[in-house]
Write an enzyme that holds these catalytic residues in place. Structure first.
Site, PDB file in Angstrom:
ATOM      1  N   TYR A  44       0.819  -1.010  -0.109  1.00  0.00           N
ATOM      2  CA  TYR A  44       0.175   0.415   0.252  1.00  0.00           C
ATOM      3  C   TYR A  44       1.122   1.234   0.405  1.00  0.00           C
ATOM      4  O   TYR A  44       0.846   1.969  -1.222  1.00  0.00           O
ATOM      5  CB  TYR A  44      -0.935   0.332   1.075  1.00  0.00           C
ATOM      6  CG  TYR A  44      -2.181  -1.232   1.291  1.00  0.00           C
ATOM      7  CD1 TYR A  44      -3.199  -1.247   0.114  1.00  0.00           C
ATOM      8  CD2 TYR A  44      -2.189  -2.186   1.956  1.00  0.00           C
ATOM      9  CE1 TYR A  44      -4.069  -2.741   0.385  1.00  0.00           C
ATOM     10  CE2 TYR A  44      -3.171  -3.059   2.499  1.00  0.00           C
ATOM     11  CZ  TYR A  44      -3.638  -3.134   1.097  1.00  0.00           C
ATOM     12  OH  TYR A  44      -4.752  -4.510   0.967  1.00  0.00           O
TER      13      TYR A  44
ATOM     14  N   GLU B  19      -2.389 -15.993 -11.182  1.00  0.00           N
ATOM     15  CA  GLU B  19      -1.314 -15.593 -11.851  1.00  0.00           C
ATOM     16  C   GLU B  19      -0.124 -15.748 -11.723  1.00  0.00           C
ATOM     17  O   GLU B  19       0.740 -15.763 -13.182  1.00  0.00           O
ATOM     18  CB  GLU B  19      -1.668 -13.619 -11.972  1.00  0.00           C
ATOM     19  CG  GLU B  19      -2.968 -13.033 -12.426  1.00  0.00           C
ATOM     20  CD  GLU B  19      -3.018 -11.505 -11.398  1.00  0.00           C
ATOM     21  OE1 GLU B  19      -4.265 -11.153 -11.943  1.00  0.00           O
ATOM     22  OE2 GLU B  19      -2.276 -11.004 -10.923  1.00  0.00           O
TER      23      GLU B  19
ATOM     24  N   CYS C 198      -6.864  -4.746  -7.731  1.00  0.00           N
ATOM     25  CA  CYS C 198      -6.779  -4.531  -5.773  1.00  0.00           C
ATOM     26  C   CYS C 198      -6.027  -6.124  -4.660  1.00  0.00           C
ATOM     27  O   CYS C 198      -4.978  -5.632  -4.343  1.00  0.00           O
ATOM     28  CB  CYS C 198      -7.606  -4.305  -5.360  1.00  0.00           C
ATOM     29  SG  CYS C 198      -8.983  -5.214  -5.378  1.00  0.00           S
ATOM     30  N   HIS C 199      -6.334  -6.896  -5.973  1.00  0.00           N
ATOM     31  CA  HIS C 199      -5.612  -8.259  -5.190  1.00  0.00           C
ATOM     32  C   HIS C 199      -4.011  -8.030  -5.380  1.00  0.00           C
ATOM     33  O   HIS C 199      -3.656  -8.746  -4.603  1.00  0.00           O
ATOM     34  CB  HIS C 199      -5.936  -9.461  -5.896  1.00  0.00           C
ATOM     35  CG  HIS C 199      -6.205  -9.585  -7.047  1.00  0.00           C
ATOM     36  ND1 HIS C 199      -6.606  -8.911  -8.318  1.00  0.00           N
ATOM     37  CD2 HIS C 199      -4.705 -10.271  -7.968  1.00  0.00           C
ATOM     38  CE1 HIS C 199      -5.969  -9.139  -9.206  1.00  0.00           C
ATOM     39  NE2 HIS C 199      -5.241  -9.920  -9.259  1.00  0.00           N
TER      40      HIS C 199
ATOM     41  N   ASN D 279     -12.665   0.086  -5.170  1.00  0.00           N
ATOM     42  CA  ASN D 279     -12.568  -0.391  -6.917  1.00  0.00           C
ATOM     43  C   ASN D 279     -13.973  -1.843  -6.920  1.00  0.00           C
ATOM     44  O   ASN D 279     -13.559  -2.384  -6.894  1.00  0.00           O
ATOM     45  CB  ASN D 279     -11.511  -1.505  -6.563  1.00  0.00           C
ATOM     46  CG  ASN D 279     -11.211  -1.903  -8.440  1.00  0.00           C
ATOM     47  OD1 ASN D 279     -12.019  -1.497  -9.068  1.00  0.00           O
ATOM     48  ND2 ASN D 279     -10.260  -2.764  -7.959  1.00  0.00           N
TER      49      ASN D 279
END
Length: 158
Positions: free
Chosen positions: A96, A153, A127-128, A119
């Site tokens: 963050y 991912e 945002c993950h 979001n």
């Protein structure tokens, strides 16, 4: 405006398009509000909706984020945070604090967390990929989805 559902390994996702741009993506049930996403109709009705559906299908098959037109509504700060999130490569994370610096407000790590929580297009605005300096950080989406998306991912969808 077009509303429809897209199947995913996380359950059906409710999408909203305005023209060619995605304006909202909702998980089947929002832990924050307890509301269930209610798309109108079963599938896309436009060529843009078909492109979004195909792109999300490819993402869930191979883990490569789709290049889609997105139009999230939000404050100027939220827009900067969401752009910083989109710049994080798939399978990687940023804290963050790092995102706050990238958004031009290096002391606003908590505000970055709030921007992530608000979001309107999770997964596509990833945002993950935002994490705390000492752990995974929060997640306002479907329980378990953050961990699954990051692993998906990182493995390239395998």
């Amino acid at each position: 405006m077009e509303l429809f559902a897209v199947a995913s390994p996380l359950g059906p996702l409710a999408l909203t398009l305005k023209g060619d741009a995605v304006t909202r993506l909702e998980f089947p049930r929002s832990p924050r509000t307890g509301a269930t996403a209610q798309p109108t109709g079963n599938g896309p009705r436009s060529p843009a909706g078909e492109r979004v559906t195909a792109a999300l299908g490819a993402y869930f098959a191979a883990g490569k984020p789709p290049a889609l037109a997105l139009r999230p509504g939000g404050t100027a700060f939220q827009q900067r945070v969401w752009e910083a999130l989109r710049a994080i490569p798939a399978g990687e994370t940023a804290t963050y604090g790092e995102l706050a610096a990238r958004a031009g407000s290096p002391r606003a790590a908590r505000a970055v967390g709030q921007a992530c929580a608000r979001n309107p297009i999770p997964v596509l605005i990833p945002c993950h990929r935002a994490v705390g300096s000492s752990g995974p950080g929060g997640w306002s989406g479907q329980p378990g989805a953050k961990k699954w998306l990051l692993a998906h991912e990182a493995s390239g969808g395998k």
